[in-house]
Each structure stands twice: as C-alpha cells, then as structure tokens.
Design a protein around this motif. Structure first.
Motif, PDB file in Angstrom:
ATOM      1  N   HIS A  55     -22.944  84.353  47.152  1.00  0.00           N
ATOM      2  CA  HIS A  55     -22.965  85.329  46.056  1.00  0.00           C
ATOM      3  C   HIS A  55     -24.317  85.345  45.334  1.00  0.00           C
ATOM      4  N   SER A  59     -29.453  91.554  46.772  1.00  0.00           N
ATOM      5  CA  SER A  59     -28.789  92.784  47.214  1.00  0.00           C
ATOM      6  C   SER A  59     -29.539  93.972  46.647  1.00  0.00           C
ATOM      7  N   GLN A  64     -24.360  93.978  45.059  1.00  0.00           N
ATOM      8  CA  GLN A  64     -23.445  92.894  45.423  1.00  0.00           C
ATOM      9  C   GLN A  64     -22.217  93.441  46.162  1.00  0.00           C
ATOM     10  N   SER A 144     -27.668  93.892  52.850  1.00  0.00           N
ATOM     11  CA  SER A 144     -27.506  92.973  51.726  1.00  0.00           C
ATOM     12  C   SER A 144     -26.381  91.979  52.006  1.00  0.00           C
ATOM     13  N   THR A 145     -25.299  92.467  52.594  1.00  0.00           N
ATOM     14  CA  THR A 145     -24.167  91.597  52.925  1.00  0.00           C
ATOM     15  C   THR A 145     -24.569  90.539  53.946  1.00  0.00           C
ATOM     16  N   ALA A 148     -26.105  87.638  52.308  1.00  0.00           N
ATOM     17  CA  ALA A 148     -25.108  86.716  51.759  1.00  0.00           C
ATOM     18  C   ALA A 148     -24.586  85.785  52.839  1.00  0.00           C
TER      19      ALA A 148
END
Length: 241
Positions: A55, A59, A64, A144-145, A148
């Motif tokens: 988290h 991003s 997020q 962006s994911t 993570a």
C-alpha cells in the motif's frame, strides 16, 4: 488555512552502505516461488506488514487503485488450482516439440502448497473518471497496481517469505470464484508462504527455459538504438555496492 507543503519536507540522504546492500540483496535474490513453500501459516502481523508495504507503492495521481483478496480457505484455493490446471492444459498445446515437453515438466504455480493466496485487483474508477497522470494513458492504474505487487514481493523476500505470481487462468473463472465485479481488473494471483530454500538464479534460467538478457543490450543513449555507457567511466553502476 491549508498547511504549507514545505512543512512536510524532511531531510533526505543516501542510505548507509549496509542499508543499500540489504535493498539490492532483496532485489537480486527475489524469486518467483512455485514449489519451496513450507506449510506454516503466515502470522496476521506479518501479512499486515506485507500489505502495508504494498500500500506504500507509488500510484499515478495517488489513485491507489489496488485491493487485496486474502484466500486461505483450502476449498477456494483448490477451485483456483482447477482453474489454473484447465488453462495450463490449453497453454501446453501452444508449444511444439521439445518446447512442449519442457513446458509440461515445469511447475508453474504453488496454489495448493502455499498457505496463503492473494488476488490483487485494480479499480479503474477509484479516483474518478479523470485522473491526474492517466489522462493520456488509461493503463496507468494497472501499472500502479503492479508497483504495489513489486513492493509486496520485495518485502516478502526480506521477511523470509516466498511469493509466486500465477497468471495462467481464465479471468472469468477467478472472477466467478471470488465474486469480483466486472468493472474491477484482476491483475495477479499471488501465492505466499515461508521458505527455507530458494534457487540461486531464476528457476526458468536454472531449468533452461530462458536466460537473463545482457543489460548492455537493453540500454540506449538519448535515442532508441543508440548504444551508450550505463555509467560514466570510472563510476559505479546501480547495484555496485
């Protein structure tokens, strides 16, 4: 009155040599784990740390977009394995000759063996229809994911936890299994568990499927195809710690 952004600036400095070495070690020894998982369950506090690392990823537009579905139920994991197996049988037909034989010899998932699976998803609507930084590239939420996921992977390596990314399945099978809405993108099915052994090199390289490319062949200078030095003469390239 809104606080002055300058009030949030803190002093930045390079990590110590030992800290840098630890970061590069996590990067260089991270592996896609399929078969070395131990059966011990991961403590909730550890899982929370790993998800916290994920988290903390960057991003685009600070949207997020990620969510995490934790899958511990053996029956759900068995159903996911069945979905993988169906897709894997289809994938095996795409290779011919010795390549097909080699493909079938590879273990490409750890769904049954790892005590925890995490399905990572991306919500393209989380920051609204117009997102800063995504205005001209609609895939930035997915990218962006993936950041993570990489954060989670490196944190797992530092914690002695192995992680494997399963990508061989039909999206609809996992969507139905976990009740994921149509508008949500499924990015990854991850398998996690403690490990006490890892391959010294990527498993696909060890087993002869494909070797690491030379970085020299992948770096250009100013324009595509223009070969240039990775680091100035006499300098250190990233990772030389």
């Amino acid at each position: 009155m809104r606080p002055d952004p300058k009030d949030f600036l803190v002093r930045s400095q390079a990590f110590s040599a030992a800290e840098r070495e630890a970061v590069y070690r996590a990067i260089e020894t991270r592996r896609d784990v399929r078969d070395q998982f131990l059966p011990d369950p991961l403590p909730d506090a550890l899982i929370a740390r790993l998800l916290g690392a994920a988290h903390s990823a960057p991003s685009v537009g600070f949207m997020q977009p990620w969510s995490f579905v934790l899958v511990r139920d053996p029956l759900v994991r068995e159903a996911a394995w069945q979905a993988f197996q169906h897709a894997n049988d289809e994938a095996a037909q795409m290779f011919k000759g010795e390549r097909a034989v080699s493909y079938r010899s590879l273990k490409l998932e750890g769904i049954r063996k790892a005590p925890l699976s995490i399905c990572v998803t991306c919500d393209p609507d989380r920051a609204g229809p117009v997102v800063l930084g995504r205005t001209h590239n609609p895939r930035m939420d997915s990218y962006s994911t993936v950041c993570a996921i990489q954060n989670l992977w490196l944190a797992a390596r530092a914690e002695g936890v192995g992680m494997g990314w399963v990508s061989i399945f039909h999206d609809a099978d996992i969507r139905l299994l976990l009740g994921i809405p149509d508008r949500i993108e499924i990015v990854a099915w991850l398998c996690l568990g403690y490990v006490d052994e890892l391959y010294s090199e990527p498993e696909l390289a060890v087993k002869g499927w494909r070797q690491r490319l030379s970085l020299d062949d992948l770096v250009f200078s100013d324009r595509w195809g223009e070969v240039g030095p990775i680091a100035p003469a006499g300098g250190q390239a990233p990772g030389d710690v």
